[in-house]
Design a protein around this motif. Structure first.
Motif, mmCIF file in Angstrom:
data_model
loop_
_atom_site.group_PDB
_atom_site.id
_atom_site.type_symbol
_atom_site.label_atom_id
_atom_site.label_comp_id
_atom_site.label_asym_id
_atom_site.label_seq_id
_atom_site.Cartn_x
_atom_site.Cartn_y
_atom_site.Cartn_z
ATOM 1 N N THR A 95 15.096 2.282 32.411
ATOM 2 C CA THR A 95 14.654 1.899 31.072
ATOM 3 C C THR A 95 15.792 1.929 30.054
ATOM 4 N N THR B 147 18.843 9.295 17.912
ATOM 5 C CA THR B 147 19.157 7.914 17.544
ATOM 6 C C THR B 147 19.186 7.748 16.034
ATOM 7 N N ASP C 279 13.524 21.126 24.306
ATOM 8 C CA ASP C 279 13.152 20.524 25.588
ATOM 9 C C ASP C 279 12.715 21.587 26.587
ATOM 10 N N GLU D 110 15.884 0.683 26.066
ATOM 11 C CA GLU D 110 15.970 1.685 25.009
ATOM 12 C C GLU D 110 17.221 1.488 24.158
ATOM 13 N N LYS D 111 18.320 1.109 24.791
ATOM 14 C CA LYS D 111 19.561 0.912 24.049
ATOM 15 C C LYS D 111 19.432 -0.218 23.038
ATOM 16 N N ASP E 110 18.027 20.462 20.308
ATOM 17 C CA ASP E 110 17.385 19.481 21.187
ATOM 18 C C ASP E 110 17.035 20.091 22.537
ATOM 19 N N ASP F 214 11.305 12.341 20.735
ATOM 20 C CA ASP F 214 12.488 12.860 21.418
ATOM 21 C C ASP F 214 13.582 11.806 21.535
ATOM 22 N N SER F 215 13.187 10.561 21.692
ATOM 23 C CA SER F 215 14.158 9.479 21.827
ATOM 24 C C SER F 215 14.770 9.089 20.493
ATOM 25 N N LEU G 66 15.709 1.206 20.538
ATOM 26 C CA LEU G 66 15.618 2.463 19.797
ATOM 27 C C LEU G 66 16.364 2.428 18.463
ATOM 28 N N TRP H 233 7.872 11.069 23.841
ATOM 29 C CA TRP H 233 8.961 10.131 24.115
ATOM 30 C C TRP H 233 9.484 9.540 22.823
ATOM 31 N N TRP H 234 8.575 9.096 21.954
ATOM 32 C CA TRP H 234 8.962 8.441 20.699
ATOM 33 C C TRP H 234 9.787 9.391 19.838
ATOM 34 N N THR I 24 12.700 9.355 30.374
ATOM 35 C CA THR I 24 11.673 8.333 30.134
ATOM 36 C C THR I 24 10.952 7.977 31.418
#
Length: 227
Positions: free
Chosen positions: A15, A83, A104, A19-20, A100, A78-79, A23, A75-76, A160
């Protein structure tokens, strides 16, 4: 600490390309009053939502859908926390690394314990799985210090992909989690067997790679004596 600051993040996942691309766009679209700290807190809240969903399956397996929602929210958040900091040029390397990964570890621990408090998996197996995960987590961070490399993915599988897999498994468990064997008059469901095997693999991998790396690092340090 200096090695941790300079540790190179290694992440190559299925993924990752998506994501790159997306995000940073999602982060740029967030209101200015939302900070990366807000997203970090949201990630903790999401972990609590997941845990609540698992515990509530004692009343109905359909509460797994709440856990699935929690995984999407996690996910939303943490990602996007890191970013967002990068998009706004507000990086805090040491603070971000510390907070972080502390979050986790905490999130994973409470989620796995909650899974064990559900009728889906035996508590002893979930605790064994928690130990296995935390051992590998420690190994990853020690590796970041000793080698300057922090691996976030293996075989193109990263956080992910793991979340996607767990959501799929959760959905299956609503309808199917049969007892496959009985040991000492205790029933073992499919998830119990898989969890025990996975936890065992985690511990074995930790021991093997730990010994191998210790031997390799010992040789490297001893080689410096001859210079």
């Amino acid at each position: 600490m200096e090695n941790q600051k300079k540790a190179k993040r290694i992440i190559n996942t299925w993924t990752g390309p998506w994501e790159k691309r997306n995000l940073p766009k999602m982060a740029a679209a967030l209101p200015s009053w939302i900070s990366s700290d807000h997203l970090t807190v949201l990630g903790i809240i999401a972990a609590l939502v997941i845990s609540l969903g698992y515990v509530l399956t004692n009343y109905s397996p359909w509460w797994l859908m709440l856990a699935n929602f929690g995984f999407f929210l996690h996910w939303w958040a943490d990602s996007l926390d890191g970013t967002l900091a990068r998009v706004r040029h507000r990086e805090r390397e040491q603070y971000g690394y510390f907070v972080d990964h502390m979050c986790d570890a905490f999130s994973t621990a409470i989620i796995l314990v909650a899974f064990g408090l559900s009728p889906l998996m035996r508590l002893d197996i979930s605790l064994f799985l928690t130990i296995g995960y935390l051992l590998l987590n420690i190994y990853a961070h020690v590796g970041a210090y000793t080698e300057g490399i922090f691996r976030l993915s293996y075989a193109k599988v990263g956080p992910t992909e793991i979340r996607i897999l767990v959501v799929i498994v959760n959905t299956i468990l609503i309808f199917w989690n049969p007892t496959v064997l009985v040991l000492n008059n205790q029933p073992w469901k499919v998830v119990d067997v898989v969890g025990a095997i996975l936890a065992g693999v985690f511990v074995i991998v930790f021991v093997i790679v730990g010994i191998k790396d210790a031997i390799r690092l010992d040789r490297l340090d001893r080689a410096k004596w001859e210079k």
